[in-house]
Write a protein that holds these residues in place. Structure first.
Motif, mmCIF file in Angstrom:
data_model
loop_
_atom_site.group_PDB
_atom_site.id
_atom_site.type_symbol
_atom_site.label_atom_id
_atom_site.label_comp_id
_atom_site.label_asym_id
_atom_site.label_seq_id
_atom_site.Cartn_x
_atom_site.Cartn_y
_atom_site.Cartn_z
ATOM 1 N N PRO A 165 0.583 -0.875 0.172
ATOM 2 C CA PRO A 165 -0.281 -0.435 -0.051
ATOM 3 C C PRO A 165 1.074 1.516 -0.144
ATOM 4 O O PRO A 165 0.537 2.312 -0.375
ATOM 5 C CB PRO A 165 -0.880 -0.052 1.235
ATOM 6 N N LEU A 166 2.212 1.182 0.290
ATOM 7 C CA LEU A 166 2.576 2.671 0.295
ATOM 8 C C LEU A 166 2.933 2.866 -0.986
ATOM 9 O O LEU A 166 3.358 4.494 -0.997
ATOM 10 C CB LEU A 166 4.013 1.929 0.485
ATOM 11 N N PHE A 167 2.704 2.352 -2.125
ATOM 12 C CA PHE A 167 2.423 2.856 -3.039
ATOM 13 C C PHE A 167 1.901 4.001 -3.112
ATOM 14 O O PHE A 167 2.415 4.351 -4.408
ATOM 15 C CB PHE A 167 2.936 1.759 -4.142
ATOM 16 N N GLY A 168 0.558 3.617 -3.134
ATOM 17 C CA GLY A 168 -0.180 4.705 -2.767
ATOM 18 C C GLY A 168 0.538 6.133 -2.904
ATOM 19 O O GLY A 168 -0.941 6.621 -3.190
ATOM 20 N N LEU A 169 1.418 6.281 -1.604
ATOM 21 C CA LEU A 169 1.624 7.619 -1.673
ATOM 22 C C LEU A 169 1.566 8.412 -2.625
ATOM 23 O O LEU A 169 1.651 9.644 -2.616
ATOM 24 C CB LEU A 169 2.980 7.031 -0.506
ATOM 25 N N ILE A 170 2.035 7.558 -4.059
ATOM 26 C CA ILE A 170 2.470 8.347 -5.487
ATOM 27 C C ILE A 170 0.854 8.823 -5.231
ATOM 28 O O ILE A 170 0.814 10.602 -6.382
ATOM 29 C CB ILE A 170 2.186 8.063 -6.267
ATOM 30 N N LEU A 171 -0.315 8.815 -5.185
ATOM 31 C CA LEU A 171 -1.512 10.062 -5.193
ATOM 32 C C LEU A 171 -1.699 11.009 -4.451
ATOM 33 O O LEU A 171 -2.866 12.440 -4.813
ATOM 34 C CB LEU A 171 -2.795 8.742 -4.985
ATOM 35 N N ALA A 172 -0.971 10.662 -3.489
ATOM 36 C CA ALA A 172 -0.215 12.391 -2.937
ATOM 37 C C ALA A 172 0.630 14.231 -3.645
ATOM 38 O O ALA A 172 -0.198 14.862 -3.358
ATOM 39 C CB ALA A 172 0.469 12.359 -1.692
ATOM 40 N N PHE A 173 0.987 13.147 -4.830
ATOM 41 C CA PHE A 173 1.548 14.291 -6.018
ATOM 42 C C PHE A 173 0.971 13.659 -7.282
ATOM 43 O O PHE A 173 1.667 14.217 -8.445
ATOM 44 C CB PHE A 173 3.160 13.512 -6.461
ATOM 45 N N LYS A 174 -0.212 13.527 -7.293
ATOM 46 C CA LYS A 174 -1.592 13.289 -8.571
ATOM 47 C C LYS A 174 -2.619 14.036 -8.431
ATOM 48 O O LYS A 174 -3.305 14.265 -7.071
ATOM 49 C CB LYS A 174 -1.065 11.981 -8.905
ATOM 50 N N PHE A 191 -2.132 4.990 -12.086
ATOM 51 C CA PHE A 191 -0.404 5.021 -12.914
ATOM 52 C C PHE A 191 -1.210 6.301 -14.371
ATOM 53 O O PHE A 191 -0.137 6.979 -14.558
ATOM 54 C CB PHE A 191 0.235 3.848 -13.913
ATOM 55 N N THR A 192 -2.150 6.887 -14.374
ATOM 56 C CA THR A 192 -2.182 7.968 -15.879
ATOM 57 C C THR A 192 -2.725 8.793 -15.108
ATOM 58 O O THR A 192 -2.963 9.292 -16.108
ATOM 59 C CB THR A 192 -2.670 6.890 -16.698
ATOM 60 N N GLN A 197 -15.052 9.026 2.699
ATOM 61 C CA GLN A 197 -16.586 9.915 2.426
ATOM 62 C C GLN A 197 -16.387 10.781 0.844
ATOM 63 O O GLN A 197 -17.931 11.036 0.947
ATOM 64 C CB GLN A 197 -16.735 10.859 4.066
ATOM 65 N N GLN A 198 -15.437 11.221 1.042
ATOM 66 C CA GLN A 198 -15.010 12.660 0.060
ATOM 67 C C GLN A 198 -14.640 11.908 -1.325
ATOM 68 O O GLN A 198 -14.519 12.479 -2.525
ATOM 69 C CB GLN A 198 -14.769 13.949 0.763
ATOM 70 N N LEU A 199 -13.998 11.231 -1.287
ATOM 71 C CA LEU A 199 -13.014 10.555 -1.910
ATOM 72 C C LEU A 199 -12.317 11.479 -2.660
ATOM 73 O O LEU A 199 -11.748 10.985 -3.433
ATOM 74 C CB LEU A 199 -14.150 9.575 -2.875
ATOM 75 N N GLN A 200 -11.693 12.273 -1.802
ATOM 76 C CA GLN A 200 -10.852 12.745 -1.908
ATOM 77 C C GLN A 200 -9.062 12.229 -1.462
ATOM 78 O O GLN A 200 -8.802 12.565 -0.715
ATOM 79 C CB GLN A 200 -10.763 14.392 -1.624
ATOM 80 N N PHE A 201 -8.524 10.754 -2.254
ATOM 81 C CA PHE A 201 -7.944 10.090 -1.620
ATOM 82 C C PHE A 201 -6.244 10.973 -1.886
ATOM 83 O O PHE A 201 -4.890 10.737 -1.409
ATOM 84 C CB PHE A 201 -7.563 9.202 -2.600
ATOM 85 N N GLY A 202 -5.802 11.812 -2.817
ATOM 86 C CA GLY A 202 -5.198 12.618 -2.720
ATOM 87 C C GLY A 202 -4.658 13.495 -2.195
ATOM 88 O O GLY A 202 -3.360 13.612 -1.403
ATOM 89 N N MET A 203 -5.100 14.372 -0.823
ATOM 90 C CA MET A 203 -5.364 14.991 -0.392
ATOM 91 C C MET A 203 -5.292 13.924 1.238
ATOM 92 O O MET A 203 -4.316 14.850 2.013
ATOM 93 C CB MET A 203 -6.325 15.893 -0.164
ATOM 94 N N ALA A 204 -5.708 12.814 1.631
ATOM 95 C CA ALA A 204 -5.544 12.187 2.290
ATOM 96 C C ALA A 204 -4.110 11.538 2.757
ATOM 97 O O ALA A 204 -4.068 11.351 3.499
ATOM 98 C CB ALA A 204 -6.302 10.539 2.344
ATOM 99 N N ALA A 205 -3.192 10.871 1.327
ATOM 100 C CA ALA A 205 -2.496 10.559 1.151
ATOM 101 C C ALA A 205 -1.085 11.544 1.865
ATOM 102 O O ALA A 205 -0.266 11.447 1.871
ATOM 103 C CB ALA A 205 -2.280 10.231 -0.327
#
Length: 314
Positions: free
Chosen positions: A40-49, A61-62, A276-284
């Motif tokens: 799951p650490l790979f998901g931290l990339i969402l913080a920059f996307k 990825f896209t 709840q708000q599905l903003q995974f980038g901000m959560a990451a």
């Protein structure tokens, strides 16, 4: 010489076989750790996307790179400073109270001479740890209720208050409620390591203290505490490193719209924004901020501990 080589080869083969057996026993745990902690650490990339949940896994990825915009949005949030204060305040005061009370309780348990009564006390104080916060939090809310709550009834009987107080709707009481309820639930469990450390203290030190005429309190202060100093230091370092991690279950159960001003912490914010708000980038992004700060706190606490006590994690 040949005999030595044969022995060496046999020993090497034996060690490999033994290690394979041990690693095979570890394999289920290793796979679980890789699956739920490493991958799951790979998901931290969402913080920059600039990720949108409708893109699914492919979007990881896209989706286009977003730079540090998620961090700017978070730090620019007018509620972020309040959440940070709540997180640090509840944890800092809570850790001080919990560590002090856990050490004191472990010292008092050690003074119980009757083994059966000692086991009874330990069992009773351990039990609340195994109750989920959904249940325990409900008990706390019921006890603090203005309609028949035991605390309001007691305060009214003593004449301390004239009208029932809705404690859970008063933000100024929330920190105290969170800290004290966690203390009641986890006090017994928190003493386990300290009790184990105390049991390893050399009994000859107590006998020498008795010969010198030391009282029980003096033996606690000058024999027991110095002998468990290493355990205390390690627990303090862990507490400092985890100061950004609140007990999410507890706070989410006790939180409501009335006490949100003092109950909203970073962990509950991540849950609301991410799930709840599905903003995974901000959560990451918030999680990365927490992790970096935790590393800084851990390193600082360890350095201070090494300087002051000559004892630390590394």
């Amino acid at each position: 010489m040949k005999k030595d080589k044969r022995k060496k080869g046999f020993r090497l083969g034996y060690d490999v076989h033994t290690q394979m057996q041990l690693h095979s026993l570890m394999l289920p745990g290793t796979l679980l750790m890789l699956t739920f902690s490493i991958v799951p650490l790979f998901g931290l990339i969402l913080a920059f996307k600039n990720y949108s949940v409708i893109e699914g896994i492919k979007g990881v990825f896209t989706s286009p790179w977003y730079g540090f915009q998620n961090f700017k949005v978070i730090f620019g949030n007018f509620d972020f400073a309040r959440m940070l204060v709540n997180t640090l305040g509840i944890n800092l005061i809570g850790n001080v109270v919990n560590i002090f009370m856990a050490i004191l309780f472990a010292l008092l348990i050690n003074e119980i001479a009757n083994k059966k009564f000692k086991s009874f006390v330990q069992t009773v104080t351990y039990m609340p740890h195994f109750i989920s916060w959904v249940v325990f939090g409900g008990i706390v809310i019921t006890m603090l209720s203005a309609d028949g709550g035991i605390f309001n009834m007691l305060l009214l009987k003593l004449g301390i208050i004239k009208d029932p107080v809705v404690f859970m709707a008063q933000p100024q009481y929330f920190w105290a409620i969170a800290i004290l309820s966690n203390l009641v639930k986890e006090l017994g469990w928190s003493t386990i390591l300290y009790t184990a450390a105390i049991s390893g203290v050399d009994q000859e030190l107590y006998e020498a203290a008795d010969l010198d005429g030391a009282s029980r309190v003096q033996k606690m202060l000058h024999v027991t505490l110095p002998c468990i100093k290493g355990t205390i230091v390690i627990m303090v370092i862990f507490a400092v490193a985890g100061i950004m991690n609140n007990n999410f279950d507890q706070l989410y159960v006790l939180q409501n719209s009335f006490n949100l001003e003092r109950s909203e912490v970073i962990d509950t914010y991540i849950y609301k924004v991410g799930l709840q708000q599905l903003q995974f980038g901000m959560a990451a992004a918030v999680n990365i901020f927490k992790s970096v700060l935790a590393i800084i706190l851990l390193t600082t606490a360890n350095l201070v501990s090494n300087k002051l006590t000559d004892s630390g994690l590394f």
